[in-house]
Enzyme design. Structure first.
Site, PDB file in Angstrom:
ATOM      1  N   ASP A 102       0.867  -1.177   0.000  1.00 20.04           N
ATOM      2  CA  ASP A 102       0.000   0.000   0.000  1.00 20.04           C
ATOM      3  C   ASP A 102       0.913   1.238   0.000  1.00 20.04           C
ATOM      4  OD1 ASP A 102      -2.486   1.378   0.306  1.00 20.04           O
ATOM      5  OD2 ASP A 102      -2.199   1.452   2.464  1.00 20.04           O
ATOM      6  N   PHE A 151     -10.266  -0.940  -0.148  1.00 16.35           N
ATOM      7  CA  PHE A 151      -9.857  -1.874   0.894  1.00 16.35           C
ATOM      8  C   PHE A 151     -10.158  -3.306   0.449  1.00 16.35           C
ATOM      9  CE2 PHE A 151      -9.274  -4.075   4.798  1.00 16.35           C
ATOM     10  CZ  PHE A 151      -8.179  -3.405   5.333  1.00 16.35           C
TER      11      PHE A 151
HETATM   12  P1  IMP Z   1       1.908  -0.539   3.745  1.00 14.19           P
HETATM   13  O1  IMP Z   1       2.927  -0.477   4.832  1.00 14.19           O
HETATM   14  O2  IMP Z   1       1.065   0.693   3.717  1.00 14.19           O
HETATM   15  O3  IMP Z   1       2.478  -0.847   2.393  1.00 14.19           O
HETATM   16  O4  IMP Z   1       0.885  -1.666   4.120  1.00 14.19           O
HETATM   17  C1  IMP Z   1       1.203  -2.943   4.009  1.00 14.19           C
HETATM   18  C2  IMP Z   1       0.321  -3.857   4.841  1.00 14.19           C
HETATM   19  O5  IMP Z   1      -0.945  -3.271   5.166  1.00 14.19           O
HETATM   20  C3  IMP Z   1       0.013  -5.070   4.016  1.00 14.19           C
HETATM   21  O6  IMP Z   1       0.950  -6.068   4.245  1.00 14.19           O
HETATM   22  C4  IMP Z   1      -1.350  -5.459   4.500  1.00 14.19           C
HETATM   23  O7  IMP Z   1      -1.213  -6.340   5.580  1.00 14.19           O
HETATM   24  C5  IMP Z   1      -1.978  -4.191   4.975  1.00 14.19           C
HETATM   25  N1  IMP Z   1      -2.899  -3.671   3.939  1.00 14.19           N
HETATM   26  C6  IMP Z   1      -2.685  -2.686   3.039  1.00 14.19           C
HETATM   27  N2  IMP Z   1      -3.753  -2.492   2.252  1.00 14.19           N
HETATM   28  C7  IMP Z   1      -4.659  -3.412   2.642  1.00 14.19           C
HETATM   29  C8  IMP Z   1      -5.989  -3.735   2.189  1.00 14.19           C
HETATM   30  O8  IMP Z   1      -6.559  -3.152   1.250  1.00 14.19           O
HETATM   31  N3  IMP Z   1      -6.601  -4.755   2.836  1.00 14.19           N
HETATM   32  C9  IMP Z   1      -6.027  -5.431   3.870  1.00 14.19           C
HETATM   33  N4  IMP Z   1      -4.807  -5.176   4.321  1.00 14.19           N
HETATM   34  C10 IMP Z   1      -4.124  -4.170   3.719  1.00 14.19           C
END
Ligand code: IMP
Ligand code: MG
Length: 179
Positions: A102, A151
């Protein structure tokens, strides 16, 4: 559970086809190399299980569990290691297996942490990517699908620990996480 699904984005068949493709690619690129697949728990569990069976090499596997502090649907960049690797990765070829990128903050932190352990090489493999949301630069080596800023649930991915067992990848209804 299924009544909370706004839209199915990828079916079981579409996911399997993509996973097979990535597995083939890794098999070719790591011929004659020893590779350790590092799954990021819990979300990457299902993807990892399917992917490793499509890699025709003597891989070994390990897992890390991390949690990011902050809001439930947004990453804060401050990552806590809940479970560390069982084995040393020094001098090993490693591929991090993630469910979804994300902001990129979680993996950015994780990569820094793993690089300090001196692996021979490190690559990133993610099933899903939300490129619009990126806050830090990250080189993604293997990717399943780009997805819009929604999401996501299913195929291992949760909202509040639920929906991981849905066999497809779906967008969660807004009213479920905004209520
Ligand atoms: P980041 O650090 O923002 O890249 O987020 C990474 C983590 O957030 C991922 O490994 C997921 O576990 C969680 N995450 C991000 N987007 C989603 C989503 O749309 N649904 C569920 N979990 C998410
Ligand atoms: Mg995750």
């Amino acid at each position: 559970m299924r009544e909370d699904v706004a839209q199915i984005l990828f079916s079981e068949e579409q996911i399997q086809e993509k996973v097979n493709e990535i597995g083939k690619q890794i098999t070719e690129e790591y011929k004659d190399k020893e590779v350790v697949l590092i799954g990021v728990l819990k979300g990457a569990n299902v993807f990892m299980g399917d992917l490793m069976r499509q890699i025709d090499l003597p891989v070994t596997i390990d897992f890390m569990a991390v949690s990011s502090y902050g809001l439930s649907t947004e990453s804060s960049g401050v990552v806590k290691i809940l479970k560390d690797l069982d084995q040393s990765i020094e001098d090993k070829h490693i591929i991090i297996i993630e469910d979804i990128i994300d902001t990129g903050l979680t993996l950015h932190y994780l990569c820094d942490n793993l690089i300090s352990r001196k692996p021979k090489s490190l690559k990133i493999c993610t099933l899903l990517d939300k490129p619009e949301r990126r806050k830090v630069e990250l080189k993604v080596d293997y990717k399943g699908f780009d997805i819009p800023d929604e999401f996501i649930i299913g195929y291992g991915i949760d909202y509040a620990e639920k929906y991981r067992n849905l066999p497809f990848i779906a967008a969660l209804k807004r009213e479920v996480y905004e209520k």
